[in-house]
Write a protein that holds these residues in place. Sequence first.
Motif, PDB file in Angstrom:
ATOM      1  N   ASP A 169       0.828  -1.208   0.000  1.00  0.00           N
ATOM      2  CA  ASP A 169       0.000   0.000   0.000  1.00  0.00           C
ATOM      3  C   ASP A 169       0.862   1.259   0.000  1.00  0.00           C
ATOM      4  O   ASP A 169       0.590   2.219  -0.737  1.00  0.00           O
ATOM      5  CB  ASP A 169      -0.937   0.007   1.206  1.00  0.00           C
ATOM      6  N   TYR A 170       1.894   1.256   0.836  1.00  0.00           N
ATOM      7  CA  TYR A 170       2.769   2.428   0.921  1.00  0.00           C
ATOM      8  C   TYR A 170       3.501   2.674  -0.396  1.00  0.00           C
ATOM      9  O   TYR A 170       3.526   3.798  -0.918  1.00  0.00           O
ATOM     10  CB  TYR A 170       3.758   2.237   2.072  1.00  0.00           C
ATOM     11  N   ASP A 225      15.326   1.959   0.893  1.00  0.00           N
ATOM     12  CA  ASP A 225      15.531   0.731   1.650  1.00  0.00           C
ATOM     13  C   ASP A 225      14.460   0.612   2.736  1.00  0.00           C
ATOM     14  O   ASP A 225      14.471   1.342   3.725  1.00  0.00           O
ATOM     15  CB  ASP A 225      16.923   0.759   2.279  1.00  0.00           C
ATOM     16  N   ARG A 226      13.539  -0.343   2.547  1.00  0.00           N
ATOM     17  CA  ARG A 226      12.523  -0.637   3.560  1.00  0.00           C
ATOM     18  C   ARG A 226      12.645  -2.098   4.002  1.00  0.00           C
ATOM     19  O   ARG A 226      11.650  -2.781   4.261  1.00  0.00           O
ATOM     20  CB  ARG A 226      11.125  -0.355   2.998  1.00  0.00           C
ATOM     21  N   CYS A 227      13.873  -2.567   4.129  1.00  0.00           N
ATOM     22  CA  CYS A 227      14.136  -3.940   4.546  1.00  0.00           C
ATOM     23  C   CYS A 227      14.212  -4.022   6.072  1.00  0.00           C
ATOM     24  O   CYS A 227      14.985  -3.289   6.700  1.00  0.00           O
ATOM     25  CB  CYS A 227      15.457  -4.438   3.948  1.00  0.00           C
ATOM     26  N   GLY A 287       7.573   3.584  10.673  1.00  0.00           N
ATOM     27  CA  GLY A 287       6.249   3.536  10.079  1.00  0.00           C
ATOM     28  C   GLY A 287       5.651   4.936  10.111  1.00  0.00           C
ATOM     29  O   GLY A 287       6.207   5.858  10.695  1.00  0.00           O
ATOM     30  N   ARG A 288       4.487   5.068   9.474  1.00  0.00           N
ATOM     31  CA  ARG A 288       3.856   6.399   9.403  1.00  0.00           C
ATOM     32  C   ARG A 288       2.376   6.341   9.758  1.00  0.00           C
ATOM     33  O   ARG A 288       1.621   7.255   9.484  1.00  0.00           O
ATOM     34  CB  ARG A 288       4.049   6.990   7.997  1.00  0.00           C
ATOM     35  N   LYS A 289       1.966   5.248  10.397  1.00  0.00           N
ATOM     36  CA  LYS A 289       0.547   5.093  10.743  1.00  0.00           C
ATOM     37  C   LYS A 289       0.063   6.203  11.663  1.00  0.00           C
ATOM     38  O   LYS A 289      -1.068   6.678  11.540  1.00  0.00           O
ATOM     39  CB  LYS A 289       0.315   3.734  11.414  1.00  0.00           C
ATOM     40  N   THR A 310       1.798  14.909   1.497  1.00  0.00           N
ATOM     41  CA  THR A 310       3.149  15.361   1.846  1.00  0.00           C
ATOM     42  C   THR A 310       4.054  14.189   2.171  1.00  0.00           C
ATOM     43  O   THR A 310       5.202  14.119   1.709  1.00  0.00           O
ATOM     44  CB  THR A 310       3.092  16.318   3.054  1.00  0.00           C
ATOM     45  N   ILE A 311       3.529  13.252   2.963  1.00  0.00           N
ATOM     46  CA  ILE A 311       4.331  12.102   3.386  1.00  0.00           C
ATOM     47  C   ILE A 311       4.630  11.167   2.221  1.00  0.00           C
ATOM     48  O   ILE A 311       5.755  10.674   2.066  1.00  0.00           O
ATOM     49  CB  ILE A 311       3.610  11.364   4.530  1.00  0.00           C
TER      50      ILE A 311
END
Length: 355
Positions: free
Chosen positions: A16-17, A72-74, A322-324, A336-337
């Motif tokens: 989703d992100y 990098d989102r590992c 995370g950005r939840k 923006t994010i």
Amino acid sequence: MISFGFVTINDRQEIDYSTEIAKRAERYGITVFRFTPLDIDPLTEKARGRQFHAATQSWTESVFAIPAFLYDRCFYRADERSKKSKPIMQWLKQRPDITFLGYGFPSKWELYKKLIDHPLLSHYVPKTTLLRSPTDLLHMIRKEKAAICKPEHGSRGQGIYVVKQVEGHLHILDTNGQTIATIKRKTDLQQWVETLLRRSSYLIQPFLPLKTKQNEPFDVRFFFQKNEYGQWSERGRGIRVGAPGTIIANVSAGASISGFSEWFKQIPAPQRLFITDGIETITTVLPSYLEEKFGPLFELGLDLGITEEGGVWLIDVNSKPGRKIITALAPEKRDTIYEAPLRYCLFLANGVNVR
């Protein structure tokens, strides 16, 4: 078009992100790909992953050269896939033809050693040691009555335990606050520590009283990203509150989220001064200092614990947050994010020195 790669350990992670980013990419002249380190063919050095097509607003399977810019989102665990992926990512970070949005931290222990070297930040960091033997744990418990054990390379609150002294015995609690073992002999503690260290290297800290009056663990999460000028920008802050009796306030573990300002209004005036001073010191000094010590970063999640007296503790620093919290508390900031990685990619593509 600029090629932008979204890299994860598993191909279903953060779809989703990555999709929200990809939907906005065409207007920036950027093509977005997603793949895992194990998707790279070592002979051709091409990846077999997915490419986002603006016309259909969808991902399709594709073979492509490794993108020039990588996000990098590992998140590494103790599984075989993580063990194989990590050296590949390290190899990519050494390549001069590839630029990462952020290069991250080597480990929580290396991070701690740098933090305690800073004349201001060191006052906000809990005493931390490497867990090498039961003696290390016993020494801290005798002094503090309770210790928290954290994986050196952990994330999202996983693999955390609390060890408390209760009536001459040691109780080991999981993050739900449940006692999973009662240690009555040193040989039992030796066995538990050895089992723990076979899975991961661990750090130990005093178990701080960071709870509400209802015995709920809570902390404050700050979310920072670089903007299109390569400058740090705070996107938001929020309160995370776990269930009564649990150990951590992590959203992925079910913690609730609330606004910072509402919480802060309820704090007595004297404590507000201490809290504000601590927050301003940490948020002003920390991001640039971390880049000075570890190299370019793109985003940061800072977790601060606050005591009843107004004491501020830097509990965790995450280079892959995370950005939840922000998207839940401030949905107007979603664009923006999601556009921030693209805007910062353009900044890097223009060849500006971000150090």
